[in-house]
Design a protein around this motif. Structure first.
Motif, PDB file in Angstrom:
ATOM      1  N   GLN A 107       1.162  -1.150  -0.181  1.00  0.00           N
ATOM      2  CA  GLN A 107      -0.183   0.356   0.119  1.00  0.00           C
ATOM      3  C   GLN A 107       0.858   1.127   0.047  1.00  0.00           C
ATOM      4  OE1 GLN A 107      -3.773   0.422   2.197  1.00  0.00           O
ATOM      5  NE2 GLN A 107      -3.841  -1.456   3.280  1.00  0.00           N
ATOM      6  N   ARG A 108       1.705   1.071   0.831  1.00  0.00           N
ATOM      7  CA  ARG A 108       3.233   2.539   1.494  1.00  0.00           C
ATOM      8  C   ARG A 108       3.546   2.983  -0.180  1.00  0.00           C
ATOM      9  NH1 ARG A 108       7.349   2.177   3.821  1.00  0.00           N
ATOM     10  NH2 ARG A 108       7.081   0.380   4.753  1.00  0.00           N
ATOM     11  N   LEU A 109       3.421   2.189  -0.869  1.00  0.00           N
ATOM     12  CA  LEU A 109       4.302   1.895  -1.913  1.00  0.00           C
ATOM     13  C   LEU A 109       3.966   2.147  -3.489  1.00  0.00           C
ATOM     14  CD1 LEU A 109       7.233   1.987  -3.780  1.00  0.00           C
ATOM     15  CD2 LEU A 109       6.907  -1.183  -4.540  1.00  0.00           C
ATOM     16  N   ILE A 110       2.867   1.429  -3.933  1.00  0.00           N
ATOM     17  CA  ILE A 110       1.509   1.412  -5.006  1.00  0.00           C
ATOM     18  C   ILE A 110      -0.162   2.867  -4.843  1.00  0.00           C
ATOM     19  CG2 ILE A 110       0.125   0.196  -6.310  1.00  0.00           C
ATOM     20  CD1 ILE A 110       2.700  -0.698  -6.172  1.00  0.00           C
ATOM     21  N   LEU A 111      -0.542   2.847  -3.621  1.00  0.00           N
ATOM     22  CA  LEU A 111      -1.471   4.003  -3.563  1.00  0.00           C
ATOM     23  C   LEU A 111      -1.178   4.843  -4.161  1.00  0.00           C
ATOM     24  CD1 LEU A 111      -3.456   2.607  -0.835  1.00  0.00           C
ATOM     25  CD2 LEU A 111      -4.461   2.583  -3.512  1.00  0.00           C
ATOM     26  N   PRO A 112       0.187   5.479  -3.435  1.00  0.00           N
ATOM     27  CA  PRO A 112       0.754   6.891  -3.735  1.00  0.00           C
ATOM     28  C   PRO A 112       1.236   7.028  -5.694  1.00  0.00           C
ATOM     29  CG  PRO A 112       1.685   6.144  -1.721  1.00  0.00           C
ATOM     30  CD  PRO A 112       1.118   5.199  -2.188  1.00  0.00           C
ATOM     31  N   LEU A 113       1.518   6.379  -5.605  1.00  0.00           N
ATOM     32  CA  LEU A 113       1.465   5.791  -7.310  1.00  0.00           C
ATOM     33  C   LEU A 113       0.567   5.805  -8.234  1.00  0.00           C
ATOM     34  CD1 LEU A 113       3.804   4.714  -9.891  1.00  0.00           C
ATOM     35  CD2 LEU A 113       3.624   3.364  -9.331  1.00  0.00           C
ATOM     36  N   VAL A 114      -0.544   5.141  -8.157  1.00  0.00           N
ATOM     37  CA  VAL A 114      -1.718   5.149  -8.518  1.00  0.00           C
ATOM     38  C   VAL A 114      -2.514   6.730  -8.751  1.00  0.00           C
ATOM     39  CG1 VAL A 114      -3.868   4.173  -9.399  1.00  0.00           C
ATOM     40  CG2 VAL A 114      -2.460   2.294  -8.581  1.00  0.00           C
ATOM     41  N   ALA A 147      -1.866  -2.115 -10.759  1.00  0.00           N
ATOM     42  CA  ALA A 147      -2.986  -1.638 -10.724  1.00  0.00           C
ATOM     43  C   ALA A 147      -2.434   0.377 -11.079  1.00  0.00           C
ATOM     44  CB  ALA A 147      -2.172  -0.986  -8.904  1.00  0.00           C
ATOM     45  N   ILE A 148      -1.816   0.277 -11.329  1.00  0.00           N
ATOM     46  CA  ILE A 148      -2.445   1.989 -12.723  1.00  0.00           C
ATOM     47  C   ILE A 148      -3.287   1.616 -13.595  1.00  0.00           C
ATOM     48  CG2 ILE A 148      -2.064   3.521 -14.432  1.00  0.00           C
ATOM     49  CD1 ILE A 148       0.698   3.572 -12.405  1.00  0.00           C
ATOM     50  N   GLY A 149      -3.053   0.196 -14.120  1.00  0.00           N
ATOM     51  CA  GLY A 149      -4.480  -0.296 -15.590  1.00  0.00           C
ATOM     52  C   GLY A 149      -5.588  -0.606 -14.791  1.00  0.00           C
ATOM     53  N   LEU A 150      -5.636  -0.877 -13.667  1.00  0.00           N
ATOM     54  CA  LEU A 150      -6.846  -1.416 -12.877  1.00  0.00           C
ATOM     55  C   LEU A 150      -7.598  -0.087 -12.895  1.00  0.00           C
ATOM     56  CD1 LEU A 150      -6.804  -3.412  -9.170  1.00  0.00           C
ATOM     57  CD2 LEU A 150      -8.149  -1.761 -10.124  1.00  0.00           C
ATOM     58  N   ARG A 151      -7.049   0.657 -12.201  1.00  0.00           N
ATOM     59  CA  ARG A 151      -7.550   2.628 -12.038  1.00  0.00           C
ATOM     60  C   ARG A 151      -8.335   3.109 -13.203  1.00  0.00           C
ATOM     61  NH1 ARG A 151      -6.275   6.033  -8.045  1.00  0.00           N
ATOM     62  NH2 ARG A 151      -6.669   4.356  -6.616  1.00  0.00           N
ATOM     63  N   LEU A 152      -7.759   3.244 -14.405  1.00  0.00           N
ATOM     64  CA  LEU A 152      -7.698   3.874 -15.192  1.00  0.00           C
ATOM     65  C   LEU A 152      -8.518   2.392 -15.651  1.00  0.00           C
ATOM     66  CD1 LEU A 152      -4.566   4.089 -17.091  1.00  0.00           C
ATOM     67  CD2 LEU A 152      -6.071   5.928 -16.308  1.00  0.00           C
ATOM     68  N   ALA A 153      -9.149   1.696 -15.964  1.00  0.00           N
ATOM     69  CA  ALA A 153     -10.390   0.918 -15.985  1.00  0.00           C
ATOM     70  C   ALA A 153     -11.463   1.216 -15.543  1.00  0.00           C
ATOM     71  CB  ALA A 153      -9.768  -0.560 -16.361  1.00  0.00           C
ATOM     72  N   ALA A 154     -10.700   1.439 -14.140  1.00  0.00           N
ATOM     73  CA  ALA A 154     -12.537   1.244 -13.551  1.00  0.00           C
ATOM     74  C   ALA A 154     -12.804   2.661 -13.385  1.00  0.00           C
ATOM     75  CB  ALA A 154     -11.808   1.219 -11.685  1.00  0.00           C
ATOM     76  N   VAL A 155     -12.645   3.870 -14.062  1.00  0.00           N
ATOM     77  CA  VAL A 155     -12.484   5.291 -13.480  1.00  0.00           C
ATOM     78  C   VAL A 155     -12.738   6.176 -14.926  1.00  0.00           C
ATOM     79  CG1 VAL A 155     -11.401   5.403 -11.364  1.00  0.00           C
ATOM     80  CG2 VAL A 155     -10.483   6.226 -13.091  1.00  0.00           C
ATOM     81  N   ASP A 156     -12.028   5.653 -16.238  1.00  0.00           N
ATOM     82  CA  ASP A 156     -12.468   6.590 -16.924  1.00  0.00           C
ATOM     83  C   ASP A 156     -12.699   5.282 -18.183  1.00  0.00           C
ATOM     84  OD1 ASP A 156     -11.528   7.819 -19.872  1.00  0.00           O
ATOM     85  OD2 ASP A 156     -10.232   8.685 -19.343  1.00  0.00           O
TER      86      ASP A 156
END
Length: 242
Positions: A107-114, A147-156
């Motif tokens: 979480q500390r590494l990935i969430l801020p990056l996403v 995780a970035i691809g996941l976020r993009l697919a979820a919101v855009d």
């Protein structure tokens, strides 16, 4: 968007480097008819990964697409994050010690990056889709940090197809986002990837809410994706972007 250089590669592919604010990126096009956009992910460090990225891009442009990628936060020449460096060091220590990687580290590494990379990718799509050589229509995403691809697919809603590589950590807290994803998915999993939590990747695939989702699991390590996955990816994008 400011273009900083241009060169012609094999198969008449035009490569242009650009900056969008302080975010560097690379665009590959055929220079002919306008084409659908595929936003190609990376693991950070465009110059370090250039040969692999360019090879993928040239092959994808040959199939009738425009391809772009943008530098990740804290990578390449972009300013570093001390918090991310500490989380990355904690991750390396756990792996080298043969210990399970705690979700708190992920979480500390990935969430801020996403949280930073996803809006930057969306801003890049805004600028790229306004170019005459790119069709202002559905967009595909391919590879990079899962995780970035996941976020993009979820919101855009512009994302019409997502090819995701199950080779990076995803915080358990993002599984609820995965349930909101309805974009068609093709997920590639290297079964023997020493740096990947195989069970987490399988659990995440199960969590995705997409009605069309396909998992291809192949023997081999992180960089051993078989060449025959290329035609599958081309067929997948052709169904949803053309």
């Amino acid at each position: 968007m400011h273009f900083t250089s241009e060169q012609r590669l094999d198969a008449d592919v035009v490569e242009r480097r650009f900056t969008l604010g302080d975010v560097p990126g690379i665009l590959w096009t055929s220079g002919s008819e306008p084409a659908p956009l595929i936003l190609m992910g990376n693991q950070g460090g465009l110059d370090r990964m250039y040969s692999r990225l360019a090879a993928r891009a040239v092959g994808t442009v040959a199939e009738g697409y425009a391809v772009a990628t943008v530098e990740l936060p804290w990578s390449g020449d972009r300013p570093r994050s001390s918090a991310a460096e500490q989380a990355r060091a904690d991750l390396r220590r756990a792996i080298e010690a043969g210990e399970p990687v705690a979700d708190e580290i992920v979480q500390r590494l990935i969430l801020p990056l996403v949280d930073q990379a996803a809006p930057e990718s969306q801003a890049a799509m805004d600028a790229l889709l306004a170019l005459p050589e790119i069709i202002d229509g559905p967009v595909g995403i391919s590879g990079g940090v899962l995780a970035i691809g996941l976020r993009l697919a979820a919101v855009d809603p512009r994302i019409a197809a997502a090819l995701l590589f199950a080779g990076s950590y995803v915080p358990r807290s993002m599984f609820e986002e995965a349930r909101q994803v309805t974009t068609p998915l093709l997920v590639l999993l290297q079964w023997d990837d020493e740096g990947n939590d195989r069970q987490l990747a399988l659990d995440l695939f199960d969590a995705f809410g997409s009605k069309e989702k396909t998992l291809h699991a192949n023997l081999g390590g992180h960089t051993g994706i078989p060449a025959f996955e290329g035609p599958y990816a081309n067929q997948f994008f052709a169904r949803h972007l053309k």
